[in-house]
Design an enzyme around this catalytic site. Structure first.
Site, PDB file in Angstrom:
ATOM      1  N   ARG A  51       0.808  -1.222   0.000  1.00  0.00           N
ATOM      2  CA  ARG A  51       0.000   0.000   0.000  1.00  0.00           C
ATOM      3  C   ARG A  51       0.841   1.272   0.000  1.00  0.00           C
ATOM      4  O   ARG A  51       0.397   2.330  -0.381  1.00  0.00           O
ATOM      5  CB  ARG A  51      -0.917   0.005   1.217  1.00  0.00           C
ATOM      6  CG  ARG A  51      -2.278  -0.584   0.864  1.00  0.00           C
ATOM      7  CD  ARG A  51      -3.249  -0.385   1.963  1.00  0.00           C
ATOM      8  NE  ARG A  51      -2.663  -0.839   3.219  1.00  0.00           N
ATOM      9  CZ  ARG A  51      -3.340  -0.960   4.342  1.00  0.00           C
ATOM     10  NH1 ARG A  51      -4.609  -0.656   4.375  1.00  0.00           N
ATOM     11  NH2 ARG A  51      -2.777  -1.385   5.442  1.00  0.00           N
ATOM     12  N   LYS A 147       1.693 -18.770   6.998  1.00  0.00           N
ATOM     13  CA  LYS A 147       0.993 -18.977   8.255  1.00  0.00           C
ATOM     14  C   LYS A 147       0.873 -17.646   8.976  1.00  0.00           C
ATOM     15  O   LYS A 147       1.673 -16.767   8.679  1.00  0.00           O
ATOM     16  CB  LYS A 147       1.694 -20.023   9.109  1.00  0.00           C
ATOM     17  CG  LYS A 147       2.989 -19.540   9.782  1.00  0.00           C
ATOM     18  CD  LYS A 147       3.525 -20.571  10.715  1.00  0.00           C
ATOM     19  CE  LYS A 147       3.145 -20.315  12.150  1.00  0.00           C
ATOM     20  NZ  LYS A 147       4.041 -19.410  12.872  1.00  0.00           N
ATOM     21  N   HIS A 177       7.463 -23.082   6.922  1.00  0.00           N
ATOM     22  CA  HIS A 177       8.875 -23.015   6.516  1.00  0.00           C
ATOM     23  C   HIS A 177       9.708 -24.140   7.120  1.00  0.00           C
ATOM     24  O   HIS A 177      10.785 -24.441   6.631  1.00  0.00           O
ATOM     25  CB  HIS A 177       9.477 -21.620   6.797  1.00  0.00           C
ATOM     26  CG  HIS A 177       9.860 -21.382   8.225  1.00  0.00           C
ATOM     27  ND1 HIS A 177       8.965 -21.042   9.192  1.00  0.00           N
ATOM     28  CD2 HIS A 177      11.061 -21.429   8.847  1.00  0.00           C
ATOM     29  CE1 HIS A 177       9.595 -20.890  10.345  1.00  0.00           C
ATOM     30  NE2 HIS A 177      10.872 -21.120  10.168  1.00  0.00           N
ATOM     31  N   LYS A 181      13.271 -26.763   5.603  1.00  0.00           N
ATOM     32  CA  LYS A 181      14.599 -26.882   6.216  1.00  0.00           C
ATOM     33  C   LYS A 181      15.257 -28.166   5.752  1.00  0.00           C
ATOM     34  O   LYS A 181      14.625 -29.221   5.713  1.00  0.00           O
ATOM     35  CB  LYS A 181      14.482 -26.882   7.751  1.00  0.00           C
ATOM     36  CG  LYS A 181      14.114 -25.515   8.329  1.00  0.00           C
ATOM     37  CD  LYS A 181      14.050 -25.591   9.844  1.00  0.00           C
ATOM     38  CE  LYS A 181      13.456 -24.326  10.426  1.00  0.00           C
ATOM     39  NZ  LYS A 181      14.437 -23.302  10.753  1.00  0.00           N
ATOM     40  N   GLU A 215      13.740 -22.028  21.733  1.00  0.00           N
ATOM     41  CA  GLU A 215      14.267 -20.757  21.231  1.00  0.00           C
ATOM     42  C   GLU A 215      14.719 -19.907  22.411  1.00  0.00           C
ATOM     43  O   GLU A 215      14.164 -20.028  23.510  1.00  0.00           O
ATOM     44  CB  GLU A 215      13.175 -19.997  20.476  1.00  0.00           C
ATOM     45  CG  GLU A 215      12.645 -20.734  19.269  1.00  0.00           C
ATOM     46  CD  GLU A 215      11.623 -19.886  18.522  1.00  0.00           C
ATOM     47  OE1 GLU A 215      12.027 -19.199  17.589  1.00  0.00           O
ATOM     48  OE2 GLU A 215      10.446 -19.889  18.904  1.00  0.00           O
ATOM     49  N   ASP A 234       1.108 -20.850  17.395  1.00  0.00           N
ATOM     50  CA  ASP A 234       2.263 -20.344  16.648  1.00  0.00           C
ATOM     51  C   ASP A 234       3.199 -21.472  16.206  1.00  0.00           C
ATOM     52  O   ASP A 234       3.775 -21.406  15.125  1.00  0.00           O
ATOM     53  CB  ASP A 234       3.031 -19.342  17.533  1.00  0.00           C
ATOM     54  CG  ASP A 234       4.194 -18.696  16.809  1.00  0.00           C
ATOM     55  OD1 ASP A 234       3.962 -18.180  15.690  1.00  0.00           O
ATOM     56  OD2 ASP A 234       5.323 -18.691  17.338  1.00  0.00           O
ATOM     57  N   HIS A 239       4.419 -26.186  12.884  1.00  0.00           N
ATOM     58  CA  HIS A 239       5.782 -26.722  12.755  1.00  0.00           C
ATOM     59  C   HIS A 239       5.966 -28.049  13.511  1.00  0.00           C
ATOM     60  O   HIS A 239       6.503 -29.011  12.974  1.00  0.00           O
ATOM     61  CB  HIS A 239       6.816 -25.724  13.278  1.00  0.00           C
ATOM     62  CG  HIS A 239       6.735 -24.360  12.649  1.00  0.00           C
ATOM     63  ND1 HIS A 239       6.393 -24.172  11.330  1.00  0.00           N
ATOM     64  CD2 HIS A 239       6.961 -23.124  13.150  1.00  0.00           C
ATOM     65  CE1 HIS A 239       6.415 -22.867  11.065  1.00  0.00           C
ATOM     66  NE2 HIS A 239       6.750 -22.214  12.147  1.00  0.00           N
ATOM     67  N   LYS A 330       9.735 -20.204  24.109  1.00  0.00           N
ATOM     68  CA  LYS A 330      10.598 -19.042  23.893  1.00  0.00           C
ATOM     69  C   LYS A 330      11.334 -18.736  25.188  1.00  0.00           C
ATOM     70  O   LYS A 330      10.889 -19.116  26.262  1.00  0.00           O
ATOM     71  CB  LYS A 330       9.762 -17.841  23.477  1.00  0.00           C
ATOM     72  CG  LYS A 330       8.939 -18.143  22.235  1.00  0.00           C
ATOM     73  CD  LYS A 330       8.971 -17.010  21.258  1.00  0.00           C
ATOM     74  CE  LYS A 330       8.175 -17.306  20.027  1.00  0.00           C
ATOM     75  NZ  LYS A 330       8.969 -17.713  18.894  1.00  0.00           N
TER      76      LYS A 330
HETATM   77  C1  BG6 Z   1       7.696 -18.906  13.159  1.00  0.00           C
HETATM   78  C2  BG6 Z   1       7.050 -18.503  14.454  1.00  0.00           C
HETATM   79  O1  BG6 Z   1       6.761 -19.551  12.330  1.00  0.00           O
HETATM   80  O2  BG6 Z   1       8.791 -19.772  13.420  1.00  0.00           O
HETATM   81  C3  BG6 Z   1       8.068 -17.833  15.361  1.00  0.00           C
HETATM   82  O3  BG6 Z   1       5.987 -17.602  14.195  1.00  0.00           O
HETATM   83  C4  BG6 Z   1       9.265 -18.730  15.548  1.00  0.00           C
HETATM   84  O4  BG6 Z   1       7.485 -17.506  16.619  1.00  0.00           O
HETATM   85  C5  BG6 Z   1       9.816 -19.196  14.213  1.00  0.00           C
HETATM   86  O5  BG6 Z   1      10.251 -17.978  16.257  1.00  0.00           O
HETATM   87  C6  BG6 Z   1      10.896 -20.239  14.406  1.00  0.00           C
HETATM   88  O6  BG6 Z   1      11.504 -20.492  13.177  1.00  0.00           O
HETATM   89  P1  BG6 Z   1      13.031 -20.920  13.085  1.00  0.00           P
HETATM   90  O7  BG6 Z   1      13.243 -21.174  11.630  1.00  0.00           O
HETATM   91  O8  BG6 Z   1      13.832 -19.768  13.621  1.00  0.00           O
HETATM   92  O9  BG6 Z   1      13.180 -22.131  13.949  1.00  0.00           O
END
Ligand code: BG6
Length: 482
Positions: A51, A147, A177, A181, A215, A234, A239, A330
């Site tokens: 935008r 997502k 994603h 990997k 993380e 999330d 994942h 986290k």
């Molecule tokens: C994302 C989440 O999809 O994946 C994040 O929204 C998360 O909260 C991230 O930190 C982790 O991805 P990666 O590739 O860093 O393990």
């Protein structure tokens, strides 16, 4: 530039949300790297759409800055200039009339068209409808959606219906994603490319399986999103679920999109509902120099979890009776994602009780330091009699493969798969809905009971109750302290 990689046909990639955070951090750097690898053939173009009022010239400056900020090394001037020459920008309003004709004028009739929706899900339906209405897509065109794909089963079904009205399922690429990997794909290679593991891959030989995605980062900067999502939506619904699928699925007949996704779907559908006492939720507290979760989401009474650990079961022949322990959070002690397959003890020890209990463990380290370790039991060296120890057979991919271990990152691989028209690493509509169907009752249960996550100290292993979840089954977590 000539490519060593699988060739792709010339394409136009339109990135809606082209000035946004994901585009800057992931999509643009990924495309630059693919350009350097020779995978933007012919006159392939990347068109940013957003935008914000910008000229193509100013957008190229923004792209250059994003690359400087997010690539490990500064790109060299000539290559950068050649890449930027392939970039255009259109100011567009996803819900209005602005910009659509400009976009139509930029698209080339003979190239593959991919429309990447790097925007909130509330815009997916409008964009899909508008692209069709403007005649910008044909049956060869693809759309890519990020997502979160919905907030629960109902919203995911509505999103699927909105997209299905405009595009066929074979044109819709739902990104997780994690599936892009390198090591995640290695799960399939290890299981289905070796004779060694598959005969033992069942409840007869495996005691339990653990999946940890830990993380160190908090949620600062994404507080609004995360307050409504939590670790369950999330990470767990997508994942972690995908990792579980790849570890637990039956061998597909072929490595093709529907064969693989059919098997993953069966895993999700075989998941039993999770007992409330098999789920631990946590929320990080403040530590020196870092705010608490509640401060990060700006909600002093937040009941959202930044950590979740759970025990689940699959009701099928292969896995009946084998617990799967899944944990993600986290602000944990280390950044480490790994899967550990813990095999059962040998049925009878010929070495007597004093030799201790020993079993094999297969550890697949997903990130960082990708590799595979198999713990085997051997005799402890020395003259002290038949004492046994477990030692790792260790294969670090970096050591074994050298520079080859540094493959393309997840987004590079996934975007190229979109251009090639290969959906194997993308989630199908029924998969996403089945994952929500399993997740929804868990979340509804918390809401009904008013559950509050347990506080845990930042940079630890999460709440103590998470260790208890395994201890009461006579087991221990592996993973975070490597
Ligand atoms: C994302 C989440 O999809 O994946 C994040 O929204 C998360 O909260 C991230 O930190 C982790 O991805 P990666 O590739 O860093 O393990």
């Amino acid at each position: 530039m000539e490519s060593r990689e699988n060739p792709v046909d010339p394409f136009d990639l339109v990135v809606f949300g082209g000035t946004g955070d994901l585009a800057q951090r992931k999509i643009l750097p990924a495309m630059f790297k693919r350009f350097c690898a020779g995978q933007m053939p012919g006159e392939s173009r990347l068109i940013g759409a957003a935008r914000r009022e910008l000229s193509s010239e100013s957008y190229r400056v923004l792209v250059g800055e994003a690359l400087a900020a997010h690539l490990p090394a500064r790109p060299d001037g000539d290559t950068l200039a050649a890449f930027l020459a392939r970039i255009d920008y259109v100011q567009i309003d996803g819900r209005g009339d602005t910009g659509w004709q400009d976009l139509a004028a930029l698209l080339c009739p003979d190239r593959i068209r991919a429309f990447y929706f790097s925007v909130g899900p509330s815009l997916f339906g409008d964009l899909a409808q508008r692209i069709r209405a403007e005649g910008l897509a044909d049956d060869q065109s693809r759309i890519v959606v990020e997502k979160p794909f919905g907030h629960d089963l109902d919203t995911a079904q509505r999103l699927n219906a909105d997209l299905d009205r405009q595009f066929m399922e074979c044109q819709i690429y739902r990104i997780d994603h994690y599936l892009g990997k390198e090591t995640v794909q290695n799960l399939m290679a290890v299981r289905f490319g070796n004779m060694l593991f598959e005969p033992l891959w069942n409840s007869q030989y495996i005691d339990h399986i653990q999946i940890t995605v830990a993380e160190t980062v908090g949620v600062a900067g994404r507080g609004d999103y995360y307050q409504n999502a939590g670790a369950m939506r999330d990470m767990m619904q997508n994942h972690m679920m995908q990792l579980l699928c790849l570890i637990a699925m039956e061998p597909p007949a072929k490595f093709d999109p529907d064969a693989v996704r059919d098997e993953k779907l069966k895993v999700i559908r075989a998941l039993d509902p999770v007992e409330p006492h098999h789920i631990i939720r946590g929320q990080y507290t403040a530590a020196e120099g870092v705010p608490s979760f509640r401060e990060d989401v700006d909600n002093p009474r937040s009941k959202t979890e930044s950590f979740i650990a759970l025990r689940c079961h699959l009701s099928n022949w292969r896995w009946a009776g084998t617990p799967f322990y899944l944990r993600t959070g986290k602000r944990l002690k280390t950044r480490s994602s790994q899967i550990t397959v813990v095999f059962k003890d040998a049925p009878h020890s010929i070495f007597g009780r004093e030799s201790g209990r020993h079993n094999n463990e297969l550890t697949i380290q997903l990130q960082p330091d990708e590799g595979i370790t198999l713990d085997v039991t051997i005799k402890e060296p020395g003259a002290g009699g038949m004492k046994l120890i477990d030692v790792p057979l260790d294969m670090s991919f970096a050591e074994a493969l050298g520079p080859e271990a540094d493959g393309p990152d997840a987004y590079e691989r996934l975007i190229m798969d979109v251009i090639r028209g290969n959906q194997t690493l993308f989630m199908r509509n029924d998969e996403v809905e089945a994952a929500w169907a399993w997740t929804d009752p868990i979340i509804k249960g918390w809401e009904l009971r008013g559950d509050v996550p347990k506080p845990y100290d930042s940079f630890t292993n999460g709440p103590d109750d998470s260790s208890q979840l395994l201890r009461r089954d006579g087991r221990e977590w592996r993973g975070i302290k490597r």
